[in-house]
Scaffold this active site. Structure first.
Site, short mmCIF file in Angstrom:
data_model
loop_
_atom_site.label_atom_id
_atom_site.label_comp_id
_atom_site.label_asym_id
_atom_site.label_seq_id
_atom_site.Cartn_x
_atom_site.Cartn_y
_atom_site.Cartn_z
N GLU A 91 47.74 21.04 40.90
CA GLU A 91 47.61 20.52 42.25
C GLU A 91 46.16 20.45 42.75
O GLU A 91 45.32 21.23 42.33
CB GLU A 91 48.39 21.42 43.23
CG GLU A 91 49.86 21.50 42.90
CD GLU A 91 50.59 22.62 43.65
OE1 GLU A 91 51.82 22.58 43.66
OE2 GLU A 91 49.95 23.51 44.22
N CYS A 104 39.84 20.09 47.31
CA CYS A 104 39.90 21.39 46.64
C CYS A 104 40.56 21.16 45.29
O CYS A 104 41.73 20.77 45.24
CB CYS A 104 40.71 22.35 47.52
SG CYS A 104 40.99 23.96 46.76
N CYS A 111 46.52 30.85 35.83
CA CYS A 111 45.30 31.67 35.91
C CYS A 111 45.55 32.98 35.17
O CYS A 111 46.68 33.46 35.13
CB CYS A 111 44.99 31.95 37.38
SG CYS A 111 43.40 32.75 37.66
N CYS A 115 45.60 38.15 40.51
CA CYS A 115 45.30 38.80 41.78
C CYS A 115 46.61 38.98 42.54
O CYS A 115 47.44 38.06 42.59
CB CYS A 115 44.32 37.95 42.60
SG CYS A 115 42.74 37.72 41.78
N CYS A 118 47.77 36.40 45.35
CA CYS A 118 47.62 34.96 45.08
C CYS A 118 48.84 34.42 44.35
O CYS A 118 49.37 35.05 43.44
CB CYS A 118 46.35 34.71 44.27
SG CYS A 118 46.10 32.99 43.82
N SER A 190 33.92 28.57 43.36
CA SER A 190 34.41 29.85 43.87
C SER A 190 34.89 30.69 42.70
O SER A 190 35.68 30.23 41.88
CB SER A 190 35.54 29.61 44.86
OG SER A 190 36.05 30.84 45.33
N SER A 213 34.89 35.49 45.74
CA SER A 213 36.08 36.04 46.39
C SER A 213 35.97 37.55 46.35
O SER A 213 36.25 38.18 45.34
CB SER A 213 37.34 35.57 45.67
OG SER A 213 37.44 34.17 45.77
N LEU A 214 35.54 38.11 47.47
CA LEU A 214 35.26 39.55 47.51
C LEU A 214 36.53 40.31 47.89
O LEU A 214 37.00 41.16 47.15
CB LEU A 214 34.12 39.80 48.50
CG LEU A 214 33.49 41.17 48.50
CD1 LEU A 214 32.90 41.52 47.14
CD2 LEU A 214 32.41 41.25 49.58
N ASN A 215 37.03 40.02 49.07
CA ASN A 215 38.35 40.51 49.53
C ASN A 215 38.46 42.01 49.80
O ASN A 215 39.42 42.44 50.43
CB ASN A 215 39.46 40.09 48.56
CG ASN A 215 39.53 38.59 48.41
OD1 ASN A 215 39.19 37.87 49.35
ND2 ASN A 215 39.93 38.10 47.26
N CYS A 332 44.93 28.13 51.31
CA CYS A 332 44.29 29.01 50.33
C CYS A 332 45.30 29.94 49.67
O CYS A 332 46.04 30.64 50.35
CB CYS A 332 43.27 29.91 51.03
SG CYS A 332 41.81 29.05 51.53
N1 SAH Z 1 39.55 31.97 40.98
C1 SAH Z 1 38.69 31.49 42.01
C2 SAH Z 1 39.18 30.24 42.72
C3 SAH Z 1 40.64 30.23 43.17
S1 SAH Z 1 41.09 31.29 44.54
C4 SAH Z 1 38.39 32.59 42.99
O1 SAH Z 1 38.94 33.67 42.85
O2 SAH Z 1 37.55 32.40 43.87
C5 SAH Z 1 40.42 30.52 45.93
C6 SAH Z 1 40.40 31.41 47.18
O3 SAH Z 1 41.71 31.57 47.74
C7 SAH Z 1 39.89 32.81 46.93
O4 SAH Z 1 38.86 33.12 47.82
C8 SAH Z 1 41.09 33.69 47.16
O5 SAH Z 1 40.71 34.96 47.60
C9 SAH Z 1 41.87 32.90 48.20
N2 SAH Z 1 43.28 33.24 48.28
C10 SAH Z 1 44.12 33.49 47.25
N3 SAH Z 1 45.35 33.80 47.70
C11 SAH Z 1 45.30 33.73 49.05
C12 SAH Z 1 46.27 33.88 50.09
N4 SAH Z 1 47.53 34.18 49.84
N5 SAH Z 1 45.84 33.73 51.37
C13 SAH Z 1 44.56 33.38 51.64
N6 SAH Z 1 43.63 33.19 50.71
C14 SAH Z 1 43.98 33.36 49.42
#
Ligand code: SAH
Length: 339
Positions: A91, A104, A111, A115, A118, A190, A213-215, A332
């Protein structure tokens, strides 16, 4: 086997043409007709001579991604579902604002990173996308919406830095003046924090943007969200970012998915400000988007505001990412192609 010309950079196409006895200027012509004019049949590249066209028909091909579904959100975001030539699906999301028309794009089918918050991780990993499958997402979206795409974010399904060669090649084609001609500064990669990829990227002569993507701002919390943190912990990640910045001198973006009761306290905000204080950066707060069967929840708007109000004066630059396309599961982290 026929050569897929859409997988070639302009330089590689030049070599291909030389090898097949086509004149050098033909490579520029073909490249331009493929990527600027969106021609996917040699028959439609009308400036070719009959002889050259015959050579190309025999030796080369111009595949296209097949769009199998377009979902339209109330906020004008559109999600595109593509079928690949081997039957896999993936997608892209089109996100229009007044100023920007952003796509995007995905870089892998599935993947490997898993995570916990995700959606993509749940499908498991199938394969890398080839460079043409990355560029053609932009090409197809642009042709459907009939508007010039201004920005690209490599934030769809997959981890771009684990598909390094194809991603870089795709960026070169997207960036090429004779191709889609989207400025490098308008392209953002990213990553979940693949340290060797970040160090490699630092050496590329390309002015693209980097987002991390720090989180979470401690290893203990980050490991719970992102297993990759066990391999590349915060110390290793920030060392790599220091190196990256010292070469590139370009501000880095940190993405921070805000999860209710997990990483949304004022102590979390303080840790976030501290861990990012020594590197020129911007922090992008993304309230968690709900995914099915998840233990994680989205914080209330009041908590989001509290977190941001507290962070704002103590961090360098903070923005709140508005959620787009959540009604079509295009926000996202919600992407997951279903067959
Ligand atoms: N693998 C890469 C790109 C894909 S994720 C990465 O990790 O950056 C793209 C973004 O979506 C990341 O910043 C991730 O933290 C965010 N993301 C993933 N799941 C999410 C969710 N359920 N709600 C909000 N953001 C999310």
């Amino acid at each position: 086997m026929k050569t897929n010309l859409k997988n070639l950079t302009l330089e590689e196409l030049k070599q291909f043409c030389a090898g097949e006895g086509l004149q050098s200027y033909r490579s520029q012509q073909i490249f331009r007709w493929i990527w600027k004019k969106d021609k996917n049949r040699f028959l439609d590249i009308t400036t070719l001579s009959k002889k050259d066209r015959e050579v190309l028909e025999e030796k080369a091909e111009l595949p296209q991604l097949e769009i199998i579904k377009i979902l339209k959100s109330r906020d004008r975001t559109k999600k595109f579902l593509f079928r690949l030539t081997d039957g896999e699906t993936m997608e892209s999301v089109y996100i229009p604002t007044k100023k920007r028309k952003t796509v995007c794009v995905s870089t892998q089918v599935g993947c490997t990173l898993n995570c916990s918050f995700c959606m993509t991780g749940r499908t498991g990993y199938i394969r890398n996308l080839s460079s043409w499958e990355i560029v053609d997402q932009v090409r197809r979206v642009e042709s459907i919406i009939d508007e010039r795409i201004s920005n690209i974010v490599l934030m769809g399904m997959g981890e771009p830095l684990l598909n390094y060669e194809n991603v870089l090649k795709a960026i070169k084609i997207i960036n090429s003046e004779l191709g889609m001609n989207i400025g490098a500064r308008k392209i953002t990669i990213s990553t979940a924090g693949i340290v060797p990829g970040i160090l490699k990227l630092a050496k590329e002569p390309l002015q693209i943007k980097l987002a991390i993507s720090l989180n979470a701002a401690t290893d203990a919390k980050r490991e719970k969200l992102m297993p990759i943190n066990k391999k590349y912990n915060l110390r290793k990640l920030f060392d790599a970012l220091d190196d990256y910045y010292s070469i590139k001198r370009k501000r880095i973006t940190f993405e921070y998915v805000l999860i209710k009761g997990f990483n949304d306290s004022l102590i979390d905000a303080k840790n976030l400000a501290e861990i990012t204080e020594d590197i020129p950066c911007k922090i992008n707060i993304i309230p968690f988007n709900s995914i099915k069967n998840s233990k994680f929840k989205r914080p209330s708007p009041i908590i989001v505001k509290k977190f941001i109000d507290y962070l704002y004066p103590i961090a360098q630059a903070v923005t709140l990412r508005e959620s787009r396309g959540s009604d079509i599961e295009g926000a996202c982290g919600q992407l997951r192609a279903r067959r």
